[in-house]
Design an enzyme around this catalytic site. Sequence first.
Site, PDB file in Angstrom:
ATOM      1  N   SER A  96       6.056  -1.837  -2.013  1.00 19.47           N
ATOM      2  CA  SER A  96       6.127  -2.788  -3.149  1.00 19.47           C
ATOM      3  C   SER A  96       5.153  -2.366  -4.257  1.00 19.47           C
ATOM      4  O   SER A  96       4.149  -3.031  -4.493  1.00 19.47           O
ATOM      5  CB  SER A  96       5.858  -4.223  -2.692  1.00 19.47           C
ATOM      6  OG  SER A  96       4.753  -4.355  -1.855  1.00 19.47           O
ATOM      7  N   GLY A 152       0.840  -1.194   0.000  1.00 18.67           N
ATOM      8  CA  GLY A 152       0.000   0.000   0.000  1.00 18.67           C
ATOM      9  C   GLY A 152       0.872   1.239   0.000  1.00 18.67           C
ATOM     10  O   GLY A 152       2.086   1.174   0.195  1.00 18.67           O
ATOM     11  N   LEU A 153       0.250   2.361  -0.205  1.00 19.17           N
ATOM     12  CA  LEU A 153       0.973   3.636  -0.250  1.00 19.17           C
ATOM     13  C   LEU A 153       1.605   3.966   1.098  1.00 19.17           C
ATOM     14  O   LEU A 153       1.174   3.472   2.141  1.00 19.17           O
ATOM     15  CB  LEU A 153       0.011   4.766  -0.628  1.00 19.17           C
ATOM     16  CG  LEU A 153      -0.510   4.779  -2.073  1.00 19.17           C
ATOM     17  CD1 LEU A 153      -1.664   5.763  -2.196  1.00 19.17           C
ATOM     18  CD2 LEU A 153       0.604   5.142  -3.046  1.00 19.17           C
ATOM     19  N   GLY A 196      -0.961   2.759   6.446  1.00 21.44           N
ATOM     20  CA  GLY A 196      -1.132   2.045   7.709  1.00 21.44           C
ATOM     21  C   GLY A 196      -0.566   0.639   7.703  1.00 21.44           C
ATOM     22  O   GLY A 196      -0.878  -0.154   8.596  1.00 21.44           O
ATOM     23  N   LYS A 197       0.290   0.325   6.733  1.00 15.75           N
ATOM     24  CA  LYS A 197       0.847  -1.031   6.607  1.00 15.75           C
ATOM     25  C   LYS A 197       1.584  -1.467   7.875  1.00 15.75           C
ATOM     26  O   LYS A 197       1.299  -2.528   8.441  1.00 15.75           O
ATOM     27  CB  LYS A 197       1.824  -1.109   5.429  1.00 15.75           C
ATOM     28  CG  LYS A 197       1.234  -0.834   4.074  1.00 15.75           C
ATOM     29  CD  LYS A 197       2.265  -0.969   2.975  1.00 15.75           C
ATOM     30  CE  LYS A 197       3.437  -0.016   3.118  1.00 15.75           C
ATOM     31  NZ  LYS A 197       3.063   1.414   3.102  1.00 15.75           N
TER      32      LYS A 197
END
Length: 200
Positions: A109, A35-36, A40-41
């Site tokens: 990624s 995710g960007l 919140g990754k």
Amino acid sequence: MGDFRQNIIPHIHNIGREERQALKKHKAKILWFTGLSGSGKSTLAGKLETYLYGKGYNTYILDGDNIRKGLNRDLDFSDESRKENIRRISEVSKLFVDAGVIVLTAFISPFKEDRAFARELVGDDDFIEIHVDCPLHVCEKRDVKGLYKKARAGEIKSFTGIDSPFEEPEHPDIRVNTALNSLDECLSELIKNLEPQIRI
């Protein structure tokens, strides 16, 4: 000069993945958070690891910034280096799976091809792609590390979402939206989907 790799012969160890999984009483998996920046990754991966650890699962987080300070400190943020970054992480993640560990990777990624490489390397059954979905304008408003501001000012080049693309997963194994749902709600969704896949 011949190919030196022909002289590399992997050693077969006495203890394998199946024995390690049996000892730990759970399956090894790669939980690949994508995710960007600001979606919140890392926060979500941390919450999930805390939950899994509390349940007795053997886990480890590989986080983008932490890896770039050590293993991948020689890489910049060009497309080529980003691909190499993910290749190395994929190989390290594969080792963790062989060790019987549930590894949580939190990396932007951004390229579909690189995520597909990671899945193919470890095998479809062991790879769970989790898209932490959050619109750019929300991530940019959060800007928890101040990176979007620097990217907009031209201080950071090739920043994902600004002047470098993020190729969203079309069919992730799990998708959670941190703009529409709280982190606890996203965590509950992850637990519901993941626990049946890691139990023995």
